[in-house]
Design an enzyme around this catalytic site. Structure first.
Site, PDB file in Angstrom:
ATOM      1  N   HIS A 135       9.621  93.188   6.035  1.00 49.43           N
ATOM      2  CA  HIS A 135      10.735  93.714   6.830  1.00 49.43           C
ATOM      3  C   HIS A 135      12.031  93.436   6.067  1.00 49.43           C
ATOM      4  O   HIS A 135      12.729  92.454   6.341  1.00 49.43           O
ATOM      5  CB  HIS A 135      10.765  93.047   8.206  1.00 49.43           C
ATOM      6  CG  HIS A 135      11.742  93.658   9.160  1.00 49.43           C
ATOM      7  ND1 HIS A 135      11.533  93.694  10.514  1.00 49.43           N
ATOM      8  CD2 HIS A 135      12.946  94.236   8.971  1.00 49.43           C
ATOM      9  CE1 HIS A 135      12.564  94.278  11.105  1.00 49.43           C
ATOM     10  NE2 HIS A 135      13.452  94.608  10.178  1.00 49.43           N
TER      11      HIS A 135
ATOM     12  N   GLU B  16       8.648  97.510   7.657  1.00 46.52           N
ATOM     13  CA  GLU B  16       9.391  97.586   8.905  1.00 46.52           C
ATOM     14  C   GLU B  16      10.893  97.627   8.630  1.00 46.52           C
ATOM     15  O   GLU B  16      11.363  97.050   7.650  1.00 46.52           O
ATOM     16  CB  GLU B  16       9.111  96.342   9.766  1.00 46.52           C
ATOM     17  CG  GLU B  16       7.669  96.148  10.151  1.00 46.52           C
ATOM     18  CD  GLU B  16       7.461  94.901  10.986  1.00 46.52           C
ATOM     19  OE1 GLU B  16       6.416  94.814  11.655  1.00 46.52           O
ATOM     20  OE2 GLU B  16       8.334  94.002  10.969  1.00 46.52           O
TER      21      GLU B  16
ATOM     22  N   HIS C 273       5.184  90.081  17.255  1.00 45.49           N
ATOM     23  CA  HIS C 273       6.317  89.207  17.564  1.00 45.49           C
ATOM     24  C   HIS C 273       5.856  88.030  18.426  1.00 45.49           C
ATOM     25  O   HIS C 273       5.498  88.195  19.588  1.00 45.49           O
ATOM     26  CB  HIS C 273       7.470  89.932  18.259  1.00 45.49           C
ATOM     27  CG  HIS C 273       8.797  89.260  17.986  1.00 45.49           C
ATOM     28  ND1 HIS C 273       9.613  89.612  16.934  1.00 45.49           N
ATOM     29  CD2 HIS C 273       9.413  88.220  18.592  1.00 45.49           C
ATOM     30  CE1 HIS C 273      10.683  88.849  16.922  1.00 45.49           C
ATOM     31  NE2 HIS C 273      10.586  87.987  17.920  1.00 45.49           N
TER      32      HIS C 273
END
Length: 237
Positions: free
Chosen positions: A43, A70, A190
């Site tokens: 990410h 991401e 997450h």
């Protein structure tokens, strides 16, 4: 079996803290795959505080499993993804200075924007996923964007699970059922951890992939990276 994609942002954070190349991000990504993980997630953020944009290019020949990038589809990010052509791009509505992701897309408000972005990625042959909360109206709107998958934002589940509230998983299961009915694949991520991943996996129908970074790397400090990767794989069976 639900696939495990390991987010290696924290490895990059550790490397960057000393300014050198220890730990070697590319070697860690290669090792994680050899340990059995089915994907690598990164990410990159605009300030490159952990994953650098160059890392995304350097990882391309290293990642022989699924490569998931991401991020918020700002121009620089979109160009990176179109250059690298990973297996999957996961769209996350992060602000420039955000510490970590803390909300999913409003797929109603940003419907036309997401349609444009997703069309560009899909035209390049890249699978698309939208980071999203469990609101069923947002799931319905996500299906209209042209996305291939959604990624359920699981922080609230993890928080409630730690408090002993296992009923909190129901809204995620309901969201997954609707997403599947609408033709969307289901990812999640997450704050998933060794403590909650088995229960989550057992509760969510058609769960294709989980992306786990912070907990997995933290647990590995105590238990060892190879051991922890295989502990996740066992819980995901």
């Amino acid at each position: 079996m639900t696939k495990l994609s390991v987010n290696i942002n924290k490895i990059a954070t550790l490397r960057n803290s000393r300014g050198g190349n220890v730990p070697n991000l590319l070697q860690v990504a290669q090792d994680i795959q050899e340990f059995g993980a089915e994907g690598i997630t990164i990410h990159p953020r605009p300030d490159e505080r952990h994953i650098r944009y160059q890392d995304a290019y350097d990882l391309k020949p290293i990642v022989t499993t699924e490569y998931n990038i991401e991020g918020n589809p700002i121009d620089k990010f979109m160009q990176l993804v179109l250059d690298v052509k990973p297996t999957q791009v996961t769209l996350v509505p992060d602000s420039v200075d955000q510490l970590t992701s803390n909300a999913g897309w409003d797929t109603i408000k940003h419907q036309s924007y997401l349609q444009e972005v997703i069309a560009e990625f899909k035209n390049a042959g890249i699978r698309t996923s939208i980071f999203i909360d469990t609101d069923l109206k947002l799931i319905e709107a996500a299906a209209k964007t042209g996305a291939d998958r959604i990624e359920l934002y699981t922080e609230e589940f993890a928080t409630q699970f730690e408090k002993g509230n296992k009923e909190a998983v129901k809204v995620y299961a309901d969201a997954a059922v609707l997403a599947h009915e609408l033709g969307l694949g289901i990812n999640a991520g997450h704050d998933l951890s060794l403590d909650n991943i088995k229960f989550f996996k057992q509760s969510i129908p058609n769960l294709a992939e989980v992306s786990i970074g912070h907990a997995l790397i933290s647990e590995s400090i105590y238990l060892g990276l190879q051991n922890v990767v295989n502990m996740y794989l066992d819980r995901l069976k």
